[in-house]
Write a protein that holds these residues in place. Sequence first.
Motif, PDB file in Angstrom:
ATOM      1  N   GLU A  84      44.589  48.482 -17.745  1.00 43.55           N
ATOM      2  CA  GLU A  84      44.187  47.245 -18.382  1.00 43.55           C
ATOM      3  C   GLU A  84      45.340  46.271 -18.271  1.00 43.55           C
ATOM      4  OE1 GLU A  84      42.063  46.075 -22.558  1.00 43.55           O
ATOM      5  OE2 GLU A  84      43.851  47.282 -22.579  1.00 43.55           O
ATOM      6  N   ALA A  85      45.091  45.112 -17.701  1.00 50.88           N
ATOM      7  CA  ALA A  85      46.127  44.084 -17.648  1.00 50.88           C
ATOM      8  C   ALA A  85      45.440  42.750 -17.495  1.00 50.88           C
ATOM      9  CB  ALA A  85      47.075  44.324 -16.486  1.00 50.88           C
ATOM     10  N   GLY A  86      46.037  41.726 -18.069  1.00 48.53           N
ATOM     11  CA  GLY A  86      45.391  40.426 -18.085  1.00 48.53           C
ATOM     12  C   GLY A  86      45.677  39.610 -16.839  1.00 48.53           C
ATOM     13  N   PHE A  87      44.863  38.571 -16.684  1.00 47.90           N
ATOM     14  CA  PHE A  87      45.086  37.577 -15.639  1.00 47.90           C
ATOM     15  C   PHE A  87      45.320  36.244 -16.332  1.00 47.90           C
ATOM     16  CE2 PHE A  87      42.228  40.687 -13.684  1.00 47.90           C
ATOM     17  CZ  PHE A  87      42.898  40.949 -12.504  1.00 47.90           C
ATOM     18  N   PHE A  88      45.630  35.221 -15.545  1.00 47.69           N
ATOM     19  CA  PHE A  88      45.646  33.875 -16.089  1.00 47.69           C
ATOM     20  C   PHE A  88      44.216  33.354 -16.000  1.00 47.69           C
ATOM     21  CE2 PHE A  88      49.962  34.477 -14.407  1.00 47.69           C
ATOM     22  CZ  PHE A  88      50.663  34.296 -15.582  1.00 47.69           C
ATOM     23  N   PRO A  89      43.524  33.237 -17.131  1.00 46.91           N
ATOM     24  CA  PRO A  89      42.082  32.950 -17.074  1.00 46.91           C
ATOM     25  C   PRO A  89      41.763  31.590 -16.454  1.00 46.91           C
ATOM     26  CG  PRO A  89      42.896  32.894 -19.349  1.00 46.91           C
ATOM     27  CD  PRO A  89      44.002  33.428 -18.504  1.00 46.91           C
ATOM     28  N   GLU A  90      42.732  30.663 -16.510  1.00 43.61           N
ATOM     29  CA  GLU A  90      42.447  29.312 -16.015  1.00 43.61           C
ATOM     30  C   GLU A  90      42.564  29.199 -14.496  1.00 43.61           C
ATOM     31  OE1 GLU A  90      41.287  27.158 -18.052  1.00 43.61           O
ATOM     32  OE2 GLU A  90      41.582  28.561 -19.703  1.00 43.61           O
ATOM     33  N   LEU A  91      43.195  30.177 -13.857  1.00 48.32           N
ATOM     34  CA  LEU A  91      43.352  30.103 -12.401  1.00 48.32           C
ATOM     35  C   LEU A  91      42.100  30.648 -11.709  1.00 48.32           C
ATOM     36  CD1 LEU A  91      47.035  31.319 -11.814  1.00 48.32           C
ATOM     37  CD2 LEU A  91      46.187  28.998 -12.167  1.00 48.32           C
ATOM     38  N   THR A  92      41.852  30.150 -10.508  1.00 51.24           N
ATOM     39  CA  THR A  92      40.759  30.720  -9.733  1.00 51.24           C
ATOM     40  C   THR A  92      41.266  31.994  -9.051  1.00 51.24           C
ATOM     41  OG1 THR A  92      41.336  29.574  -7.708  1.00 51.24           O
ATOM     42  CG2 THR A  92      39.879  28.400  -9.217  1.00 51.24           C
ATOM     43  N   VAL A  93      40.298  32.716  -8.476  1.00 54.87           N
ATOM     44  CA  VAL A  93      40.644  33.945  -7.763  1.00 54.87           C
ATOM     45  C   VAL A  93      41.655  33.642  -6.659  1.00 54.87           C
ATOM     46  CG1 VAL A  93      39.700  35.699  -6.212  1.00 54.87           C
ATOM     47  CG2 VAL A  93      38.471  35.099  -8.312  1.00 54.87           C
ATOM     48  N   ALA A  94      41.381  32.579  -5.891  1.00 54.33           N
ATOM     49  CA  ALA A  94      42.278  32.239  -4.777  1.00 54.33           C
ATOM     50  C   ALA A  94      43.660  31.847  -5.292  1.00 54.33           C
ATOM     51  CB  ALA A  94      41.679  31.104  -3.948  1.00 54.33           C
ATOM     52  N   GLN A  95      43.693  31.056  -6.375  1.00 52.73           N
ATOM     53  CA  GLN A  95      44.992  30.640  -6.923  1.00 52.73           C
ATOM     54  C   GLN A  95      45.786  31.833  -7.448  1.00 52.73           C
ATOM     55  OE1 GLN A  95      43.445  27.863  -9.768  1.00 52.73           O
ATOM     56  NE2 GLN A  95      43.782  26.080  -8.451  1.00 52.73           N
ATOM     57  N   THR A  96      45.058  32.793  -8.048  1.00 51.85           N
ATOM     58  CA  THR A  96      45.722  33.994  -8.547  1.00 51.85           C
ATOM     59  C   THR A  96      46.362  34.764  -7.387  1.00 51.85           C
ATOM     60  OG1 THR A  96      44.111  34.141 -10.319  1.00 51.85           O
ATOM     61  CG2 THR A  96      45.398  36.113  -9.877  1.00 51.85           C
ATOM     62  N   VAL A  97      45.578  34.952  -6.335  1.00 57.86           N
ATOM     63  CA  VAL A  97      46.102  35.693  -5.182  1.00 57.86           C
ATOM     64  C   VAL A  97      47.281  34.933  -4.571  1.00 57.86           C
ATOM     65  CG1 VAL A  97      45.575  36.549  -2.870  1.00 57.86           C
ATOM     66  CG2 VAL A  97      43.916  36.841  -4.718  1.00 57.86           C
ATOM     67  N   ASP A  98      47.169  33.608  -4.490  1.00 53.08           N
ATOM     68  CA  ASP A  98      48.270  32.817  -3.918  1.00 53.08           C
ATOM     69  C   ASP A  98      49.531  32.948  -4.763  1.00 53.08           C
ATOM     70  OD1 ASP A  98      46.827  31.989  -1.783  1.00 53.08           O
ATOM     71  OD2 ASP A  98      46.249  30.053  -2.639  1.00 53.08           O
ATOM     72  N   ALA A  99      49.361  32.883  -6.084  1.00 59.25           N
ATOM     73  CA  ALA A  99      50.528  33.019  -6.956  1.00 59.25           C
ATOM     74  C   ALA A  99      51.182  34.379  -6.725  1.00 59.25           C
ATOM     75  CB  ALA A  99      50.114  32.873  -8.424  1.00 59.25           C
ATOM     76  N   TRP A 100      50.366  35.416  -6.640  1.00 56.45           N
ATOM     77  CA  TRP A 100      50.923  36.759  -6.456  1.00 56.45           C
ATOM     78  C   TRP A 100      51.531  36.935  -5.074  1.00 56.45           C
ATOM     79  CZ3 TRP A 100      49.436  36.547 -11.190  1.00 56.45           C
ATOM     80  CH2 TRP A 100      49.843  37.547 -12.062  1.00 56.45           C
ATOM     81  N   ARG A 101      51.003  36.209  -4.093  1.00 61.18           N
ATOM     82  CA  ARG A 101      51.617  36.279  -2.760  1.00 61.18           C
ATOM     83  C   ARG A 101      53.050  35.779  -2.835  1.00 61.18           C
ATOM     84  NH1 ARG A 101      49.775  33.441   1.391  1.00 61.18           N
ATOM     85  NH2 ARG A 101      50.256  35.058   2.892  1.00 61.18           N
ATOM     86  N   GLY A 102      53.276  34.801  -3.729  1.00 63.04           N
ATOM     87  CA  GLY A 102      54.635  34.289  -3.913  1.00 63.04           C
ATOM     88  C   GLY A 102      55.589  35.316  -4.503  1.00 63.04           C
ATOM     89  N   PHE A 103      55.033  36.346  -5.124  1.00 59.39           N
ATOM     90  CA  PHE A 103      55.885  37.375  -5.740  1.00 59.39           C
ATOM     91  C   PHE A 103      56.050  38.588  -4.819  1.00 59.39           C
ATOM     92  CE2 PHE A 103      53.441  36.070  -9.801  1.00 59.39           C
ATOM     93  CZ  PHE A 103      54.127  34.876  -9.839  1.00 59.39           C
ATOM     94  N   THR A 104      55.539  38.489  -3.598  1.00 56.50           N
ATOM     95  CA  THR A 104      55.456  39.661  -2.732  1.00 56.50           C
ATOM     96  C   THR A 104      56.165  39.387  -1.410  1.00 56.50           C
ATOM     97  OG1 THR A 104      53.261  40.008  -3.710  1.00 56.50           O
ATOM     98  CG2 THR A 104      53.806  41.330  -1.784  1.00 56.50           C
ATOM     99  N   ASP A 105      56.871  40.380  -0.892  1.00 55.18           N
ATOM    100  CA  ASP A 105      57.483  40.245   0.436  1.00 55.18           C
ATOM    101  C   ASP A 105      56.415  40.418   1.503  1.00 55.18           C
ATOM    102  OD1 ASP A 105      60.212  39.929  -0.204  1.00 55.18           O
ATOM    103  OD2 ASP A 105      60.321  42.050  -0.730  1.00 55.18           O
ATOM    104  N   ALA A 106      56.414  39.563   2.495  1.00 56.21           N
ATOM    105  CA  ALA A 106      55.490  39.687   3.620  1.00 56.21           C
ATOM    106  C   ALA A 106      54.085  40.071   3.165  1.00 56.21           C
ATOM    107  CB  ALA A 106      56.022  40.721   4.616  1.00 56.21           C
ATOM    108  N   PRO A 107      53.489  39.250   2.309  1.00 54.50           N
ATOM    109  CA  PRO A 107      52.177  39.622   1.752  1.00 54.50           C
ATOM    110  C   PRO A 107      51.056  39.538   2.797  1.00 54.50           C
ATOM    111  CG  PRO A 107      52.729  37.376   1.141  1.00 54.50           C
ATOM    112  CD  PRO A 107      53.920  37.911   1.876  1.00 54.50           C
ATOM    113  N   ARG A 108      49.980  40.253   2.502  1.00 52.96           N
ATOM    114  CA  ARG A 108      48.774  40.091   3.316  1.00 52.96           C
ATOM    115  C   ARG A 108      48.292  38.663   3.175  1.00 52.96           C
ATOM    116  NH1 ARG A 108      46.162  45.192   4.320  1.00 52.96           N
ATOM    117  NH2 ARG A 108      47.028  46.761   2.926  1.00 52.96           N
ATOM    118  N   PRO A 109      47.625  38.136   4.210  1.00 53.55           N
ATOM    119  CA  PRO A 109      47.000  36.815   4.051  1.00 53.55           C
ATOM    120  C   PRO A 109      45.967  36.878   2.927  1.00 53.55           C
ATOM    121  CG  PRO A 109      46.971  37.518   6.346  1.00 53.55           C
ATOM    122  CD  PRO A 109      47.442  38.688   5.553  1.00 53.55           C
ATOM    123  N   ARG A 110      45.797  35.756   2.234  1.00 51.26           N
ATOM    124  CA  ARG A 110      44.904  35.732   1.086  1.00 51.26           C
ATOM    125  C   ARG A 110      43.495  36.227   1.448  1.00 51.26           C
ATOM    126  NH1 ARG A 110      42.193  30.402   0.004  1.00 51.26           N
ATOM    127  NH2 ARG A 110      44.110  29.498  -0.782  1.00 51.26           N
TER     128      ARG A 110
END
Lengths: 313, 239
Positions: A84-110
Amino acid sequence: MTAIEVNGLRKSHQGFEAVRGVSFEVAEGEIFALLGRNGAGKTTTIEVLAGFQRAGGGSVRVLGHDPYAERAAVRPRTGIMLQEAGFFPELTVAQTVDAWRGFTDAPRPRDEALELAGLTGRSGTRVRQLSGGEKRRLDLALALLGRPDVLFLDEPTTGMDPQARAATWTVIRDLAATGTTILLTTHYLEEAQRLASSMAIMDEGRIVASGGMAETLAARGGRVAFRLPAHVRTDELPLPVTVADGLAVCRAPDPDLAAQTLLTWAAERGLRLEGLEVRAATLEDLFLELAPDARSAEGARPAENARSTEDAR
Amino acid sequence: MSLAATYRLGTRLFWRDKAMLFGSVVTPVGLAVGMPVLMRHVTQDGVANATAIFHSTIAILLAITAFMNIVVALTSRRDQLVLKRLRSTRLTDGQILAGQIAGTATQTVGLILLCAVTVRFAADVPFPPDPLGFAAVVVAGSAVLSLLGAAYTAAVPRAELAAAYTMPVFLLAGVSAGAMGPIPLPSWLRPVLDLLPTTAVVDAVRTGDLLVPFLVLAGWAVAGLAAVRLWFRWEPRRS
């Protein structure tokens, strides 16, 4: 090579010992299922393996490192799907993935991450509008972003519909086939049986059964069930059976052979064995045998209760 | 760079949360602009009074936009297990918190500068004579208040209580900076209140003397960092 090594792990919460000396190993590229009823200590074990909590006793190694003390070395190579872990409810799915890509080395494309998780059509949807199963899939997408070598999945398919679950199974299998080590917990024993090549069943903080899935189940034998013909006493049968509600169940190391014996016996007497069912042991048989209260705990358990129960222990 | 990523996320979320924007932007900016404009037009010594009250309201901006906002944001993310999810990434604890603190501090600095420009034209409050010193103390004050807010979350048991728990801090900051009007205080209390980080910023802006305020802020920064290290909770209390 061993990807995950757990040796005599102990962990207490406020005086309650949730994990009491657990040991197991997971080989590279293996899918390992950690099973047990609520409060058995599965989530605590995963939290220690994922580096959120320090081991209370014993040792834990993930990819050769202590996941708590050497978090920086382990994190870039692991993916975690928390129960169980929360998300930022105001972000869209794409924005969430993009934000997390910023926290990841060599991330997969969105788009690749969304496709893996089956969320392509939902990329513009705000997270708070997603269903429980869709949030689980977004969870999976985030866990896969960094192409992890080790993946921790705590109840990955809870709340998913059957199609999504089947799709997730395919993703998990494909990942394992390309060398990803996967440790999962689940309450769906069929899921564990289908996916995992090894497993451990925990009860009250200890491992009560473990080993290769196929070998363990084969060793448990199987069962033959049939409706007991009228006027037949169980002691007349050629094999020992237990009877409940008119259904006779015969447990045997080789259920096919037992079925043949029973059918031959019936044919000689001109009897029919109605509703005859022959099957190998399932994980559920084993689970219910080893964790006797499991059936009641499994019932209609809302997902939220799982955490509070586990926490309360 | 991961710090930049958490900073961008913190900034984006700051402006995305409509309910919070009313509390942490509209209200303090309204006070910081409205009160000087009022003073300018209704009192005899208009410009001097408007300037004095504007300087005081900087304490309110710091207490609300920096402190309260970050307390509410971090406690709700902690309780919704968003912080835990962030920790499941490659981000270090320091990057997660620093990104959030920097994001909140930047918005606070921006709003204070915006208010300074607005009251210059709407209430004839002169620009600070030492713009660099002003900017430096505003930046330092915003960063320290954001840091203290992050540390303060350890004292807030649940996210629903976050706003209520920050209310005393807001009142204390406002009263000691004179933003609530002339309230008679016992004489021994004055030097104590002068040690508040918000008062330090207001004093620096008012007098142009930077040394003592910076020492006060540095002390609070050290205390804040130590408190975060010792007590910051990443997950809700298990009960």
